[in-house]
Design an enzyme around this catalytic site. Structure first.
Site, PDB file in Angstrom:
ATOM      1  N   ARG A 297      11.014  -7.343   5.455  1.00 18.78           N
ATOM      2  CA  ARG A 297      11.030  -5.921   5.823  1.00 18.78           C
ATOM      3  C   ARG A 297      11.590  -5.741   7.228  1.00 18.78           C
ATOM      4  O   ARG A 297      12.283  -4.767   7.515  1.00 18.78           O
ATOM      5  CB  ARG A 297       9.606  -5.339   5.728  1.00 18.78           C
ATOM      6  CG  ARG A 297       9.557  -3.843   5.970  1.00 18.78           C
ATOM      7  CD  ARG A 297       8.220  -3.242   5.563  1.00 18.78           C
ATOM      8  NE  ARG A 297       7.193  -3.422   6.583  1.00 18.78           N
ATOM      9  CZ  ARG A 297       5.919  -3.063   6.430  1.00 18.78           C
ATOM     10  NH1 ARG A 297       5.514  -2.535   5.291  1.00 18.78           N
ATOM     11  NH2 ARG A 297       5.058  -3.247   7.389  1.00 18.78           N
TER      12      ARG A 297
ATOM     13  N   LYS B  19       0.833  -1.221   0.000  1.00 17.65           N
ATOM     14  CA  LYS B  19       0.000   0.000   0.000  1.00 17.65           C
ATOM     15  C   LYS B  19       0.857   1.256   0.000  1.00 17.65           C
ATOM     16  O   LYS B  19       0.569   2.199  -0.714  1.00 17.65           O
ATOM     17  CB  LYS B  19      -0.843   0.142   1.284  1.00 17.65           C
ATOM     18  CG  LYS B  19      -1.659  -0.990   1.718  1.00 17.65           C
ATOM     19  CD  LYS B  19      -2.560  -0.588   2.886  1.00 17.65           C
ATOM     20  CE  LYS B  19      -1.908  -0.502   4.264  1.00 17.65           C
ATOM     21  NZ  LYS B  19      -1.400  -1.720   4.826  1.00 17.65           N
TER      22      LYS B  19
ATOM     23  N   ARG C 160      -9.820   1.769   8.469  1.00 18.03           N
ATOM     24  CA  ARG C 160      -9.458   0.387   8.763  1.00 18.03           C
ATOM     25  C   ARG C 160     -10.627  -0.373   9.394  1.00 18.03           C
ATOM     26  O   ARG C 160     -10.528  -1.574   9.618  1.00 18.03           O
ATOM     27  CB  ARG C 160      -8.318   0.361   9.794  1.00 18.03           C
ATOM     28  CG  ARG C 160      -6.925   0.680   9.263  1.00 18.03           C
ATOM     29  CD  ARG C 160      -6.184  -0.567   8.924  1.00 18.03           C
ATOM     30  NE  ARG C 160      -4.853  -0.832   9.391  1.00 18.03           N
ATOM     31  CZ  ARG C 160      -3.719  -0.212   9.083  1.00 18.03           C
ATOM     32  NH1 ARG C 160      -3.716   0.887   8.389  1.00 18.03           N
ATOM     33  NH2 ARG C 160      -2.571  -0.679   9.480  1.00 18.03           N
TER      34      ARG C 160
ATOM     35  N   ARG D 282      -1.590  -8.782  13.223  1.00 16.26           N
ATOM     36  CA  ARG D 282      -1.990  -7.737  12.273  1.00 16.26           C
ATOM     37  C   ARG D 282      -2.800  -8.329  11.117  1.00 16.26           C
ATOM     38  O   ARG D 282      -3.754  -7.711  10.644  1.00 16.26           O
ATOM     39  CB  ARG D 282      -0.761  -6.989  11.755  1.00 16.26           C
ATOM     40  CG  ARG D 282      -0.235  -5.988  12.786  1.00 16.26           C
ATOM     41  CD  ARG D 282       1.204  -5.611  12.551  1.00 16.26           C
ATOM     42  NE  ARG D 282       1.403  -4.849  11.350  1.00 16.26           N
ATOM     43  CZ  ARG D 282       2.530  -4.850  10.637  1.00 16.26           C
ATOM     44  NH1 ARG D 282       3.540  -5.601  11.015  1.00 16.26           N
ATOM     45  NH2 ARG D 282       2.632  -4.117   9.561  1.00 16.26           N
TER      46      ARG D 282
ATOM     47  N   ARG E 286      11.331  -2.438  11.565  1.00 15.24           N
ATOM     48  CA  ARG E 286      10.079  -1.932  12.167  1.00 15.24           C
ATOM     49  C   ARG E 286       9.687  -2.828  13.309  1.00 15.24           C
ATOM     50  O   ARG E 286       9.624  -4.047  13.164  1.00 15.24           O
ATOM     51  CB  ARG E 286       8.977  -1.935  11.102  1.00 15.24           C
ATOM     52  CG  ARG E 286       8.569  -0.537  10.683  1.00 15.24           C
ATOM     53  CD  ARG E 286       7.492  -0.589   9.645  1.00 15.24           C
ATOM     54  NE  ARG E 286       6.191  -0.965  10.187  1.00 15.24           N
ATOM     55  CZ  ARG E 286       5.048  -0.746   9.545  1.00 15.24           C
ATOM     56  NH1 ARG E 286       5.053  -0.157   8.370  1.00 15.24           N
ATOM     57  NH2 ARG E 286       3.902  -1.128  10.074  1.00 15.24           N
TER      58      ARG E 286
HETATM   59  P1  AMP Z   1       0.412   0.720   8.917  1.00 14.83           P
HETATM   60  O1  AMP Z   1       1.730   1.356   8.682  1.00 14.83           O
HETATM   61  O2  AMP Z   1      -0.661   1.284   8.036  1.00 14.83           O
HETATM   62  O3  AMP Z   1       0.461  -0.782   8.861  1.00 14.83           O
HETATM   63  O4  AMP Z   1      -0.015   1.086  10.428  1.00 14.83           O
HETATM   64  C1  AMP Z   1       0.787   0.723  11.538  1.00 14.83           C
HETATM   65  C2  AMP Z   1      -0.067   0.692  12.796  1.00 14.83           C
HETATM   66  O5  AMP Z   1      -0.634   1.974  13.061  1.00 14.83           O
HETATM   67  C3  AMP Z   1      -1.257  -0.269  12.739  1.00 14.83           C
HETATM   68  O6  AMP Z   1      -0.903  -1.599  13.048  1.00 14.83           O
HETATM   69  C4  AMP Z   1      -2.175   0.354  13.792  1.00 14.83           C
HETATM   70  O7  AMP Z   1      -1.729   0.061  15.096  1.00 14.83           O
HETATM   71  C5  AMP Z   1      -1.947   1.850  13.565  1.00 14.83           C
HETATM   72  N1  AMP Z   1      -2.906   2.396  12.562  1.00 14.83           N
HETATM   73  C6  AMP Z   1      -2.604   2.930  11.345  1.00 14.83           C
HETATM   74  N2  AMP Z   1      -3.712   3.337  10.709  1.00 14.83           N
HETATM   75  C7  AMP Z   1      -4.745   3.053  11.531  1.00 14.83           C
HETATM   76  C8  AMP Z   1      -6.144   3.213  11.437  1.00 14.83           C
HETATM   77  N3  AMP Z   1      -6.744   3.753  10.354  1.00 14.83           N
HETATM   78  N4  AMP Z   1      -6.906   2.796  12.493  1.00 14.83           N
HETATM   79  C9  AMP Z   1      -6.354   2.267  13.594  1.00 14.83           C
HETATM   80  N5  AMP Z   1      -5.034   2.075  13.744  1.00 14.83           N
HETATM   81  C10 AMP Z   1      -4.224   2.463  12.732  1.00 14.83           C
END
Ligand code: AMP
Length: 188
Positions: A128, A14, A89, A145, A134
């Site tokens: 990654r 993404k 989400r 996740r 990370r």
């Molecule tokens: P990502 O980089 O998009 O995978 O986001 C990393 C983490 O940030 C996720 O595992 C959530 O803990 C938090 N996060 C990011 N976007 C959201 C969202 N729209 N709603 C809730 N938690 C989020």
């Protein structure tokens, strides 16, 4: 105005594709994951609040999201549009977004999901973890996740399909081929 939602399981690409789409169509790229990581690095109250959820691979509570999104969107005057990467989400987040968009005289034009199977996602995320370090890319958190994606985020497919906005795109292949497919759907 073009306002695109891009979602997909963790590790589906993404972030990479959102940046390319933003560049091509002159859109503002908003990644809520990047926002939380930035806030955490700066140790802001929001970052500290989000930390525990992120480390476990859980979602940050819905009620925190929409204000973050609104203030991020309001930073831009007369944008060509936005690409939302990792937001919404959950269904409540999508409902909040449905209320916010008309307030900003905007509407969602496309909802695209990158489709990648579990095995591929796990192997990409472990890679990654080695490259970027990370903290939420370890095996236990990855599996959580993925579960969170399936139970809380995937229902958005139906939500947006019913509105005629949804398209799924094969997320396995070269970055350029996937990007071409995304652009074809966006321009269709
Ligand atoms: P990502 O980089 O998009 O995978 O986001 C990393 C983490 O940030 C996720 O595992 C959530 O803990 C938090 N996060 C990011 N976007 C959201 C969202 N729209 N709603 C809730 N938690 C989020």
């Amino acid at each position: 105005m073009m306002n695109i939602i891009l979602f997909g399981p963790p590790g589906s690409g993404k972030g990479t594709q959102s940046i390319k789409v933003a560049e091509k169509y002159g859109l503002v790229h908003i990644s809520t994951g990047d926002i939380f990581r930035r806030e955490l690095k700066e140790k802001t109250p929001l970052g500290i609040k989000a930390q525990g959820y992120m480390e476990k691979g859980e979602l940050v509570p819905d009620e925190l999201l929409i204000d973050i999104l609104r203030s991020e969107m309001e930073k831009h005057v007369n944008p060509e549009g936005f690409i939302f990467d990792g937001f919404p989400r959950t269904i409540p987040q999508a409902e909040d977004l449905d209320k916010l968009m008309p307030e900003l005289h905007a509407e969602i034009t496309n909802v695209l999901a990158l489709e990648v199977n579990d095995q591929e996602v796990i192997s990409r995320l472990l890679k990654r973890a080695e490259l970027e370090g990370r903290s939420d890319d370890n095996e236990e958190v990855i599996s959580n996740r993925l579960n969170v994606y399936k139970t809380q985020t995937r229902p958005l497919i139906n939500y947006y399909d019913e509105k005629g906005l949804f398209a799924g795109i094969n997320g396995v292949g070269s970055i350029e081929d996937i990007f071409t497919n995304l652009c074809n759907v966006i321009e269709a």
